[in-house]
Design a protein around this motif. Structure first.
Motif, PDB file in Angstrom:
ATOM      1  N   GLU A 104      53.922 -49.049  63.085  1.00 19.16           N
ATOM      2  CA  GLU A 104      53.360 -48.744  64.662  1.00 19.16           C
ATOM      3  C   GLU A 104      52.345 -49.890  64.939  1.00 19.16           C
ATOM      4  OE1 GLU A 104      52.298 -44.655  65.469  1.00 19.16           O
ATOM      5  OE2 GLU A 104      54.326 -43.823  64.612  1.00 19.16           O
ATOM      6  N   THR A 105      52.726 -50.802  64.779  1.00 19.74           N
ATOM      7  CA  THR A 105      51.775 -52.201  65.006  1.00 19.74           C
ATOM      8  C   THR A 105      52.358 -53.079  65.835  1.00 19.74           C
ATOM      9  OG1 THR A 105      52.374 -53.259  62.937  1.00 19.74           O
ATOM     10  CG2 THR A 105      50.649 -51.931  62.654  1.00 19.74           C
ATOM     11  N   GLY A 106      51.838 -54.396  66.236  1.00 18.05           N
ATOM     12  CA  GLY A 106      52.501 -55.070  66.937  1.00 18.05           C
ATOM     13  C   GLY A 106      53.173 -54.579  68.284  1.00 18.05           C
ATOM     14  N   PRO A 107      54.441 -54.899  68.561  1.00 22.70           N
ATOM     15  CA  PRO A 107      54.869 -54.272  69.684  1.00 22.70           C
ATOM     16  C   PRO A 107      55.325 -52.874  69.757  1.00 22.70           C
ATOM     17  CG  PRO A 107      56.729 -55.577  68.576  1.00 22.70           C
ATOM     18  CD  PRO A 107      55.170 -55.910  67.893  1.00 22.70           C
ATOM     19  N   PHE A 108      55.089 -52.055  68.517  1.00 26.53           N
ATOM     20  CA  PHE A 108      55.320 -50.739  68.369  1.00 26.53           C
ATOM     21  C   PHE A 108      54.007 -50.004  68.334  1.00 26.53           C
ATOM     22  CE2 PHE A 108      58.917 -53.263  66.555  1.00 26.53           C
ATOM     23  CZ  PHE A 108      59.944 -52.854  67.377  1.00 26.53           C
ATOM     24  N   GLU A 109      52.968 -50.590  68.871  1.00 30.42           N
ATOM     25  CA  GLU A 109      51.789 -49.460  68.891  1.00 30.42           C
ATOM     26  C   GLU A 109      51.937 -48.566  69.976  1.00 30.42           C
ATOM     27  OE1 GLU A 109      48.403 -52.077  69.540  1.00 30.42           O
ATOM     28  OE2 GLU A 109      48.139 -53.122  67.623  1.00 30.42           O
ATOM     29  N   ALA A 110      51.164 -47.337  69.640  1.00 32.23           N
ATOM     30  CA  ALA A 110      51.583 -46.234  70.580  1.00 32.23           C
ATOM     31  C   ALA A 110      50.853 -46.742  72.033  1.00 32.23           C
ATOM     32  CB  ALA A 110      50.562 -45.266  70.093  1.00 32.23           C
ATOM     33  N   PRO A 111      51.457 -46.437  73.165  1.00 32.49           N
ATOM     34  CA  PRO A 111      52.630 -45.331  73.238  1.00 32.49           C
ATOM     35  C   PRO A 111      54.109 -46.111  73.121  1.00 32.49           C
ATOM     36  CG  PRO A 111      51.850 -45.978  75.381  1.00 32.49           C
ATOM     37  CD  PRO A 111      51.016 -46.791  74.304  1.00 32.49           C
ATOM     38  N   ASP A 112      54.278 -47.260  72.580  1.00 31.43           N
ATOM     39  CA  ASP A 112      55.399 -47.931  72.516  1.00 31.43           C
ATOM     40  C   ASP A 112      56.063 -47.725  70.990  1.00 31.43           C
ATOM     41  OD1 ASP A 112      55.232 -49.008  75.000  1.00 31.43           O
ATOM     42  OD2 ASP A 112      53.638 -50.549  74.434  1.00 31.43           O
ATOM     43  N   ASN A 113      55.592 -46.853  70.220  1.00 33.88           N
ATOM     44  CA  ASN A 113      56.344 -46.781  68.922  1.00 33.88           C
ATOM     45  C   ASN A 113      57.487 -45.770  68.987  1.00 33.88           C
ATOM     46  OD1 ASN A 113      54.351 -44.615  69.788  1.00 33.88           O
ATOM     47  ND2 ASN A 113      55.107 -43.445  67.984  1.00 33.88           N
ATOM     48  N   VAL A 114      58.452 -46.042  67.925  1.00 30.87           N
ATOM     49  CA  VAL A 114      59.693 -45.372  67.963  1.00 30.87           C
ATOM     50  C   VAL A 114      59.919 -44.428  66.752  1.00 30.87           C
ATOM     51  CG1 VAL A 114      60.762 -47.171  69.280  1.00 30.87           C
ATOM     52  CG2 VAL A 114      60.887 -47.499  66.571  1.00 30.87           C
ATOM     53  N   SER A 115      60.568 -43.292  66.828  1.00 32.42           N
ATOM     54  CA  SER A 115      60.710 -42.619  65.531  1.00 32.42           C
ATOM     55  C   SER A 115      61.982 -42.097  65.080  1.00 32.42           C
ATOM     56  CB  SER A 115      60.039 -41.139  66.039  1.00 32.42           C
ATOM     57  OG  SER A 115      60.686 -40.847  66.978  1.00 32.42           O
ATOM     58  N   ASP A 116      63.047 -43.133  65.508  1.00 30.53           N
ATOM     59  CA  ASP A 116      64.301 -42.864  65.310  1.00 30.53           C
ATOM     60  C   ASP A 116      64.931 -44.104  64.627  1.00 30.53           C
ATOM     61  OD1 ASP A 116      66.730 -41.646  64.716  1.00 30.53           O
ATOM     62  OD2 ASP A 116      67.372 -41.848  66.792  1.00 30.53           O
ATOM     63  N   TYR A 117      65.333 -44.072  63.383  1.00 28.13           N
ATOM     64  CA  TYR A 117      65.776 -45.181  62.502  1.00 28.13           C
ATOM     65  C   TYR A 117      67.263 -44.828  62.096  1.00 28.13           C
ATOM     66  CZ  TYR A 117      61.043 -46.636  62.905  1.00 28.13           C
ATOM     67  OH  TYR A 117      59.849 -46.757  63.226  1.00 28.13           O
ATOM     68  N   PRO A 118      67.938 -45.951  62.011  1.00 33.93           N
ATOM     69  CA  PRO A 118      69.208 -46.017  61.228  1.00 33.93           C
ATOM     70  C   PRO A 118      69.005 -45.934  59.616  1.00 33.93           C
ATOM     71  CG  PRO A 118      69.013 -48.103  62.026  1.00 33.93           C
ATOM     72  CD  PRO A 118      67.842 -47.273  62.483  1.00 33.93           C
ATOM     73  N   GLN A 119      70.009 -46.198  58.880  1.00 37.44           N
ATOM     74  CA  GLN A 119      69.925 -46.180  57.363  1.00 37.44           C
ATOM     75  C   GLN A 119      70.397 -47.503  56.917  1.00 37.44           C
ATOM     76  OE1 GLN A 119      72.354 -42.891  56.276  1.00 37.44           O
ATOM     77  NE2 GLN A 119      70.819 -41.256  56.442  1.00 37.44           N
ATOM     78  N   HIS A 120      69.863 -48.232  55.950  1.00 28.90           N
ATOM     79  CA  HIS A 120      70.032 -49.467  55.505  1.00 28.90           C
ATOM     80  C   HIS A 120      71.464 -49.483  54.806  1.00 28.90           C
ATOM     81  CE1 HIS A 120      66.561 -51.800  55.348  1.00 28.90           C
ATOM     82  NE2 HIS A 120      65.875 -50.820  54.619  1.00 28.90           N
ATOM     83  N   GLY A 121      72.335 -50.566  55.240  1.00 27.79           N
ATOM     84  CA  GLY A 121      73.616 -50.830  54.908  1.00 27.79           C
ATOM     85  C   GLY A 121      73.504 -52.115  53.737  1.00 27.79           C
TER      86      GLY A 121
END
Length: 349
Positions: A104-121
């Motif tokens: 949650e740093t850079g462009p993803f600092e709150a309130p711009d954070n995300v919480s849903d991620y895919p899985q590694h391929g």
């Protein structure tokens, strides 16, 4: 063939290509019996986009059960956001930007954070970044860059954010930033040709190939590599978000750009593909089989594609495997090809 008392996934796929690969919820745009992988791939002209298009072409020829759909997302942060918003079900993103999102740093600092991620391929791309200048410029080293008009890649790219942070940590970015000129990569050759910028950051993909926008520079403008002086080398060596590398030769250029006998200093970023857990394991497994068996056809479309005949070449970009585990389909492929690492985490099906 039985493995551990059960038929292997590879044997199932070879014996019944695509049977049972149903487009489940979360597989965007799926229709009939096909699984759609809508893959965020940075911007048109980028190495990620070129790799994805090459994979897409061969998958369309080799599979009746999966669609690999290349999506121009405009950059890695945008891919991550589009996935979190349900607009993509797969993407490629650099590990630096993934780490920013997780921390949650850079462009993803709150309130711009995300919480849903895919899985590694699987990993598909390593980029070595370095500085170049116009051939007729008097810029010889990175010490000459402050006060000059420079291009440091598009402002929305993860590579740009990584470069800013790397030099910012070393106290070098503030002086560089005064001369930064912002535009998309499609404008880079014209900007150099017209003298709107004198120096620029560029990269070679998988040590051998230029992205299409740099190929255009190569065909239109005389350029040369410049030396990274000690402060700039130290910035790259000390930065945790990218690997520092010295390479013997800067690959991909038709013209002689080597500059001098100094070591070719680069900073490096690696890129995996990631897939939604809603994409069936068989679909991701089949995609990896196609890449493994048909990489040469992919290289015909884009020479940047790795030699995936070696299973180890799928694994180099897999990090964050506690926060972002390995997709079950990829895990099955790694296990059957004897490259699974017990430190990795297998994702839920």
């Amino acid at each position: 063939m039985l493995e551990n008392g059960k038929q292997s996934r590879r044997a199932i796929l070879k014996g019944s290509a695509g049977i049972g690969a149903v487009a489940l919820a979360g597989c965007l745009g799926g229709g009939g019996d096909q699984v759609d992988m809508t893959v965020g791939s940075s911007s048109s002209g980028s190495s990620t986009y070129g790799n994805s298009q090459a994979i897409q072409r061969v998958v369309s020829q080799e599979s009746d059960s999966i669609n690999f759909i290349t999506q121009d997302a405009g950059g890695d942060p945008q891919s991550i956001r589009l996935y979190a918003d349900g607009e993509l079900n797969s993407y490629s993103a650099g590990n630096y930007i993934l780490n920013q999102a997780l921390q949650e740093t850079g462009p993803f600092e709150a309130p711009d954070n995300v919480s849903d991620y895919p899985q590694h391929g699987f990993g598909h791309l390593s980029l070595n970044l370095y500085w170049m200048a116009l051939e007729d410029s008097d810029i010889e080293t990175t010490d000459d860059l402050p006060g000059r008009d420079i291009y440091a890649l598009p402002a929305g790219w993860g590579l740009r954010a990584m470069t800013e942070e790397m030099y910012g940590n070393a106290g070098l970015w503030e002086e560089l930033e005064e001369g930064v000129v912002n535009f998309e990569t499609t404008e880079a050759a014209s900007a150099l040709e017209e003298g709107r910028v004198e120096a620029f950051v560029v990269y070679t993909s998988n040590f051998t190939q230029l992205p299409s926008w740099a190929t255009e520079i190569d065909s239109r403008v005389d350029v040369r590599a410049i030396e990274m002086t000690d402060d700039f080398v130290t910035a790259a060596e000390d930065f945790g978000g990218a690997g520092y590398q010295e390479v013997d030769e800067i690959g991909g250029w038709e013209q002689d750009v080597q500059g001098g006998d100094f070591p070719k200093h680069t900073w490096t970023e690696t890129y995996p593909y990631l897939f939604s857990p809603d994409i069936p394991a068989d679909a991701v497994y089949e995609l990896m089989e196609i890449c493994h068996n048909n990489y040469q056809s992919m290289q015909d479309a884009n020479p940047t594609i790795l030699d995936w005949s070696d299973p180890e070449n799928f694994t180099f970009a897999l990090t964050h495997t506690d926060e972002i585990p390995i997709h079950p389909g990829a895990a099955d492929w790694y296990e059957e090809n004897d490259v699974w690492d017990d430190s990795w985490t297998r994702g839920d099906e």
